[in-house]
Structure formats: structure tokens, C-alpha cells
Enzyme design. Sequence first.
Site, PDB file in Angstrom:
ATOM      1  N   HIS A 740       0.867  -1.190   0.000  1.00 39.49           N
ATOM      2  CA  HIS A 740       0.000   0.000   0.000  1.00 39.49           C
ATOM      3  C   HIS A 740       0.897   1.230   0.000  1.00 39.49           C
ATOM      4  O   HIS A 740       1.679   1.447   0.938  1.00 39.49           O
ATOM      5  CB  HIS A 740      -0.891  -0.013   1.245  1.00 39.49           C
ATOM      6  CG  HIS A 740      -1.972   1.013   1.243  1.00 39.49           C
ATOM      7  ND1 HIS A 740      -3.199   0.810   0.629  1.00 39.49           N
ATOM      8  CD2 HIS A 740      -2.040   2.257   1.781  1.00 39.49           C
ATOM      9  CE1 HIS A 740      -3.966   1.875   0.794  1.00 39.49           C
ATOM     10  NE2 HIS A 740      -3.286   2.769   1.486  1.00 39.49           N
ATOM     11  N   ASP A 742       1.019   5.311  -0.192  1.00 41.45           N
ATOM     12  CA  ASP A 742       0.263   6.563  -0.065  1.00 41.45           C
ATOM     13  C   ASP A 742       0.947   7.669  -0.842  1.00 41.45           C
ATOM     14  O   ASP A 742       2.133   7.966  -0.608  1.00 41.45           O
ATOM     15  CB  ASP A 742       0.145   6.965   1.404  1.00 41.45           C
ATOM     16  CG  ASP A 742      -0.763   6.029   2.179  1.00 41.45           C
ATOM     17  OD1 ASP A 742      -1.965   6.008   1.893  1.00 41.45           O
ATOM     18  OD2 ASP A 742      -0.263   5.321   3.077  1.00 41.45           O
ATOM     19  N   HIS A 781      -2.664   4.763  -3.062  1.00 42.22           N
ATOM     20  CA  HIS A 781      -3.732   5.556  -2.441  1.00 42.22           C
ATOM     21  C   HIS A 781      -3.456   7.030  -2.735  1.00 42.22           C
ATOM     22  O   HIS A 781      -2.515   7.615  -2.206  1.00 42.22           O
ATOM     23  CB  HIS A 781      -3.758   5.296  -0.928  1.00 42.22           C
ATOM     24  CG  HIS A 781      -4.786   6.106  -0.201  1.00 42.22           C
ATOM     25  ND1 HIS A 781      -4.774   6.269   1.164  1.00 42.22           N
ATOM     26  CD2 HIS A 781      -5.865   6.799  -0.651  1.00 42.22           C
ATOM     27  CE1 HIS A 781      -5.788   7.027   1.525  1.00 42.22           C
ATOM     28  NE2 HIS A 781      -6.465   7.368   0.439  1.00 42.22           N
ATOM     29  N   GLY A 873       0.431   6.413  12.906  1.00 47.10           N
ATOM     30  CA  GLY A 873       0.407   6.246  14.349  1.00 47.10           C
ATOM     31  C   GLY A 873      -0.852   6.727  15.042  1.00 47.10           C
ATOM     32  O   GLY A 873      -0.839   6.947  16.253  1.00 47.10           O
ATOM     33  N   ASP A 912      -7.973   0.625   6.620  1.00 45.79           N
ATOM     34  CA  ASP A 912      -6.676   1.303   6.574  1.00 45.79           C
ATOM     35  C   ASP A 912      -6.531   2.223   7.777  1.00 45.79           C
ATOM     36  O   ASP A 912      -7.326   3.150   7.954  1.00 45.79           O
ATOM     37  CB  ASP A 912      -6.598   2.115   5.269  1.00 45.79           C
ATOM     38  CG  ASP A 912      -5.253   2.792   5.070  1.00 45.79           C
ATOM     39  OD1 ASP A 912      -4.377   2.657   5.932  1.00 45.79           O
ATOM     40  OD2 ASP A 912      -5.101   3.471   4.031  1.00 45.79           O
ATOM     41  N   GLY A 913      -5.512   1.954   8.613  1.00 45.86           N
ATOM     42  CA  GLY A 913      -5.179   2.865   9.705  1.00 45.86           C
ATOM     43  C   GLY A 913      -5.521   2.317  11.085  1.00 45.86           C
ATOM     44  O   GLY A 913      -6.584   1.727  11.302  1.00 45.86           O
ATOM     45  N   GLY A 914      -4.590   2.500  12.033  1.00 44.78           N
ATOM     46  CA  GLY A 914      -4.835   2.095  13.412  1.00 44.78           C
ATOM     47  C   GLY A 914      -4.837   0.591  13.631  1.00 44.78           C
ATOM     48  O   GLY A 914      -5.324   0.106  14.661  1.00 44.78           O
ATOM     49  N   GLY A 934       0.801  -0.331   9.113  1.00 41.79           N
ATOM     50  CA  GLY A 934       2.067   0.372   8.956  1.00 41.79           C
ATOM     51  C   GLY A 934       2.900   0.328  10.216  1.00 41.79           C
ATOM     52  O   GLY A 934       3.850  -0.454  10.340  1.00 41.79           O
TER      53      GLY A 934
END
Length: 952
Positions: A740, A742, A781, A873, A912-914, A934
Site C-alpha cells: 500500500h 500513499d 492511495h 500512528g 486502513d489505519g490504526g 504500517g
Amino acid sequence: MMKTTTRWKTRREISSPRRACAPSSLPPFALLLLTFLPLVQITVLARTEGRVFGVRRATTTAARPPQKCNSKYDSLARANLPLRPPRGGGDGGISIPRAARKTVDVVIGIDGGTESIRACCFDARTGRVVGRSHAVPYATSHPQAGWAEQNPEDWYENLCDAVRGTLATLGREEEEEYDVKALCCDTTCCSVVALSSSHEPLRPCLLWMDARSASQAAKIMDAARSRAKSDGKSVVEAFPELRVNCMGEGPISAEWLLPKAMWIKEKEPEVWADAEIICEYQDYINHRLTGRMVASGCNAAARWHHDGREALGQDEGNQNRGRPMGLYEALGMEDLAGKLPRRTLAMGDVVGGLTEEAAGDLGLPAGTKVVQGGPDAFVGMIGLGTVQPRQMCLITGSSHLHCLVSSSATSAPGTWGAYAGAPLPHLNFAEGGQSSTGSLARWIRNLVSGDGGEEVSYRVLDEEASEVAPGCDGLVALETWQGSRTPDTDPLARGAFVGLTLSHTRAHVFRAILESVCYGTRACFDALEAAAEGADRGCEESSEVVIAGGATRSVLWLQLHADVTGRTFLLNENTDGPLLGCAILASVGAGIHGSVDEAVERMVRRERRIEPRANAKKVYDRLYEEVYLKVRPGVKNVFQALAETRGGASSLASEEREVIGSNGEPMKCSIQHDNGTKHVKRGLLNNLRDRSVESSQLQQNDALPRNAPVIVSPSLLASDWSDMKGEVQKCLDVGLPWLHVDVFDGVFIDSPNALTFGPQMIDSLRRRFTDRHPELTLDVHLCVDRPERYAQPLADAGATRLIFQWEAMTVGDGDEGAALISAVAFARTVTSLGMKCGVSINPETPVASILPLLDSGLVDLVDILAVEPGFGGQEFNEVAIPKIAMLRRYRDEKKLQSGGGTEDVYIKILVDGGINRGTSLLVKSAGADILVAGTALFRHPMGFKEAVKELL
């Protein structure tokens, strides 16, 4: 053995050579002009909307001999003929008597940015813009992941185009003649160039954002600490020049000149050996214009670890004056001193006059003065008029940046700097910062707008909050949602509300957010003032702040800044600090104004003053002293205790929440915390099968069967950019080929930190890895302004799928009908280029908004963002869970409608994220197909392989 060196070729050498533009090659009318016009002073007349204007050129007493010219400029320009001919037809050749025309002294400001170079003409006496600015973009290449390079030849040639472009617009406002007196250029800082003995580039420039020298930057601090320890000293005692790097504690940015020079020496020794000059964009451009190689005193002071004032005294007898020779010696970099420009000039000093060649390229008289500029941000301070000790400026946006000018370089905890001799030799300045400011206003606006209803405007929220009394009826907030920069550097800090009651409304909460940012700004100002104490004895404490940026659009927030800080805030007429700053410096170098102070007085105009209101200030003084300053340190330990908590979990030992399981039935998950680590136990749904299968087999199938185990897609945003090759190889080695990437441009997300990769990096990854790993999948993305610009370049680079941001289609009035038309058109473009297409939605965007797009059949993946885009983060936002359930129901219905057998309607659900160990179980149980991880992968304390095991 004869040593051979492969020299990097310039674009000019690769392209066709310049043609010698002999008069015989010109058409008859041009020969006639060459015969007669060089004997007189040339005046160009043109007519615009009935107004005649002229551009006065230099007097020529004899025809210039034929000379070589760049193929992009024709012979007429080289012969010093008009910048442009009169517009055809009518009375375009009618001349106004010279006595009737006013002569305006003009200076040209040039801003060399990351993506383009801009030029604009200014009245040298008043700072009034004449004509229009003109920008010319240039390309950035990414030969390897984490690298960023530009061709120095592009800088110069595009500068020529930009100057010619702005000169062509002169005189559109009134009947005037223009006499160009000087020009000045600012540039990106820390864009490093290696030049041969003939001052030709030996390799592409290492652009300021290039991160390849991260290990060299770490070596600098390691060597300094080691030497200081062996000498029984502190780092600052041993190397005073490192004071600017957090009082010697570091880190040193990989952007700076010294680590980049070390990288060239270590990794490209032949280039280093052949390099006579190591310099910056600023120095190269000035050399191309004047033939003189000099450094900018502002660059040297702020980013080269030089003593800015001492360096101005360099001469042939002492070229190392002001340089950190002790640090160079400790690093084995003594030879760098001999490669830097031999002289250093302060901003505003004259570098020299335009050479004959440069004059022809720019369309200006030879000898036109070129004045020293510097880094774009610091020149921007001059353009805002902050040039006196104790003057402050505040740049607002998603975050706040505070700058305080002082007369001597003093440092103190809670500030960055101060930088000696920047922005001007007799000055210094220190910096402060707040991480989340404008982003908080956006957060609360999105929160109160809800998922399905019409978005509440800032105007409405401002009006409601204006009705609330100062202090919000006892409600105080902390603005440190995304950590604290200054005065307390604490990445674990988080936001808080204190004093909430059932009587508080959204107006109270919104106003409390705005007030909290102002409390934090006051704390930063206080720290900057404390750092300046003793440095500016006899100078009064600053009571005025020049403000620019997004916060200036809110009358309420402007007033709150004044009321809470007790300072007067000033808005300028011209807020383009870099271009106006260059014009100010050029006017000083041209002798129009005697000093920068005088030029600022004449050319910078304040448009508005926002004064603090006495009654409101009294309330805020008490709340700041008795509440804000006590709450902030009081909750620090609490924030640290919560640092490992994700998803907004409560502080209880465990909690239960209901989610929709992969079989469509509700299930309860118990989230428990052991030693600060969160994990999820299975609840009522006991038939969740183990998904930790051989990942290399799972992730090669892009079709994803109905009950396929989850795919983990590593997010390169969280990887080590200085070793991107190794990071990608690490993913492939453990069977995670679905990457992925960004691509953020720093525009759609209004933050300089939201600037990441581009098509060149995709191309580099594809070329480097695809032969040995044909299963490599590159999901890109796009979180950018005008995403349609990126489709063709990313297709050429080899992207597998483009995931565009739905919100990028809903700018302006937010008309979802228009957004759908734009989204369908873009998705059709993407698929026509041979790529797959996905759509991403922010946490506040409901799934219902994109269902018509999914019905088009052009999109095969939905990216559900569980965090705000652009920053790593962040904590997991549980709003993602019901979105997964809704998409699964939609997908099941579509499969039933199609007979249940085709994969064409299978829309993959990506979260996506967390993502970490606990939240991954939540989203897998809810039915997600792909997890983008990530921080949990690349920064796991037990290593990458252990992180993969936890997530699978």
C-alpha cells in the site's frame, strides 16, 4: 592505471545542441529589424482594453554580433528585440508621447519552490505588484524509494521562462514604462548540488526532501556524543554549532547539507573527488545568472551549522571563518570546507550583474543586478515584515508555526533555534510549533455534522460560538490531539476536555476547541519570549504578531488569538511572503531603499489590526494560569498510561462491544489489557476459523474468494524511507507482496508533513522487484489535489490499482451529484489505462455516499479509513466496524442479483489505519478482506516477522 569517471550529463548535452542564430537564417522582416532597430532605444507598445503601455529596454549603440543561443529562445530575443510585438490590428502601433508615460522602477521576485519556480514584478518603491506572477513547473525524479532528485539545468531554464512570463504581463494596469533595476531569488533550502571545476553539475541535485542520508545524520550525532564523552564535555560544549539541534540532543535532519555531503563522499567517491563545489540550489542559480559562486548567509546560519555573522567575513586569507571545522574534523569531512563556496553574502547584498548569456536568456539588459536571497521560508519572514527584535509571526493551517526574531542567538528548553545570523546578519530567530490546530476545527465540524446529514459550515459554528461567553461556562480543552511540539515536546500527549456538564452545547465545545488552540499559542509565545530574555535587553516584549494562513478566515478565531494571548494581531495586504520578501531584498540591493528595515517600511502594508478586548483578556488570563497550565502537566502521566491503548478503549480492565461477525450474526468481543498491551478475546462467535495460513499463497490471488483469509498489506508510509529497498524486500521475504503506497501532495491535506511519494517511486519499485516477484501488487492511495493529473503517470509507472479519495471529488459546494459524475469519469479513466480502481472514504464519510459509484461496476475495492488521512500512528476509529458490515450486506445483495457465481461484483473491503493486534481481530471478525498496517508492522518492538504473526 588511468582513472575513468562517468559524468552525469546535463539535459542541455542530451538534447540537441544550441544553434548559432545567424541573421541569414531569419525571415526578411527580422533582418530589417536587425539592421535598423539596435541603433536606437527600443520601446515596445501594445494595447490592452484601450490602454497603451510600454516596456523600456536598454540603449544599444551597436549591433551585437551573432552568438549561440538556446534553441528554446529565438534570435529576436538574443538580438535584444521587444519582449513581445504589438498586438495586431487597429491602432496597435500608435505611440503615446514619452512625457505622458510614467516610468516605474521594477524589481523581480523569484520563488524557487519544490514543484515550480515563480516570478513576479513589483514596484521597487511601494511593493505594488505590477503585471502578474508566472509559474513554470519542473520535474522531480525518484530513482530509488526515499530519494528525490531534480536537474539543476531545469531550475535555470524554468527561471528564464518564469521571468519572461511575468515580464510579458507588464503594463496591463495603466500606461507606464518599466525599468527593471534588480532581481532576487529564494529557493528551497538544503537542495544540494555537486559541481565540476567548470561548474557543471556532476549528478542530479539531492532535493531537500531526499532522505537517503538518514544514516549519515545519525552518524553526526553519534560521533559528536562520542567525542564529547571522551573529552569530558557536553555535546554543546564540545560542538557549540550543534546547539541549534535541540541544544545538542539532536536529531539532525537528513535534509541538511552536512549529512547529504557525507552521503556523496561515502557512496559516490568519484563524484566527490571530481566535485570542486558542493553548494545549494540558491548558489547554483546565482552562479548561472552572474558567474559568481557565493553562499547565502541565511542558509549557512540556519542549515549549514555555520556562525552566520562570522561567515560573512570569509576572504582568500581565511575561507573557513565561521565554519564548524571541529565538527568536520570529528567526522572526517575536513575536505568539505574546501568545496563550499569561497564567499558568503548576506541576503540583500549584490551578488553581481547578469552576464551577457543570462541577460539574453531572461530578456533583460546585461548587468542587471542580482541580489542575494535565501531559503524560501526565511525570505518569507521578511515579506511578512518581521525584521525587528521581538517581532513575531504566526503561520496557521492544520498546525501552527511561531517565529520570534531576536538580536542574539539564545536557546532555551521549549523552543527550536535560535539561529544566529538568520534571516539577516544582525538578527536571529527561534521557532515554536503546535501539531493540531486547524485540524481540530475540522475535526469538531465533522463530528457535529454527523454521518448522513448536511455538513455544518464553519460560519454557522462561528456564529453559535460567538454567543457563548469567554471561558465557555467553565469548559476548558487541551489542544494536543496529535502530540505536543513546543513548549513541551511530548509525542504521547493527547487532547482533553475539562469541566464538561450536561448544559454544554456544541457551541460550547466548538468554542472550547478554538480557545484551547489559543492557550497553546500563548504557551509557545511565552516560551519564545523566555528564550529571548537577556538577549534583547532594552527591547520591549512583543505585543504584536503578524498572522497569515487559514485561521485568518475566521473573525471569531482571530479575535480569540488576540484575547487569549493579550497581543495585537496584524494582517498584511500582501500575504505572499516569499515573493514580496525577494522584492524587498532586490530593492535594497538596487539602492532604491537604504536598508531592509526601510524597504519593509515602504513595501509591507498592514491591512488590519485585531486588538485584545480587556474584559475577555481578564477571563482568559485567569483560565490560562489557573486551569490550562495546571491541567497540561497534570495529565501527562495519564497520557503515557494510555499510550498503548488503541481504538478509544476505556480505562477499565476490560470492556465488551458488539460487532457483526463474518456470518452476519452479532458477537461480543471482550477487549482486555495485560501489561499495557491490548488483545481481543473471542466472544459468542466460536466458529471463527484460524486465518494464519501460508500468507504467500493467500496474497497472490487478487480475486479473493468469498471466504478467503485476510490479506495484510504493508503501508510503506510507516517504513524506513532511507532504506526503502530493504523494507520492501522484508515484506516480500515473509510473503506480503500486496503493498500500500500513499501518494500525498501536501495540498489536499493542508500540511507540509503530508508530502510523500510520486509516480517515480512506483516505477522504481516495479523495475527493481517485479522480475523476481511477479506477484507484487502496488495499490496506490491518492490523497491529492486534482487526482486526474496522476492517472497516466501512475499507469506508466506500473501501479496495479489507483485508490482515489472520495472527498477529493466533493470539494466546493459539496454537491454529491457532481461528485458522482467526477468520480465515475475518473474511475473510467483509471480502468481504461489498464489499472484497477478503488475508492477511499474518510472516517466521517458514510458508506451510503459511494453506493451509486459502486453500482457503476468500475470500482473493485473500498478503502475504509479508520484514521484521518496523511499521518501515521493514529488511534483506530471504531466507526469503521459498521461500515464493514454495510459493505458486506451490499456485496451479498449484488452477488444474489447476479446469480452468485461471478467475481466481477466482488468488491474487496480494505481497512486502513490504526491496525494492531487487537484491532486486527475486530476488523477480521467484522468481515474485512484486507488490512493495511504500517506502524504495527515496521515499528514492532519484537521485529517485523513477529508483527506479521500477530496480525495473521
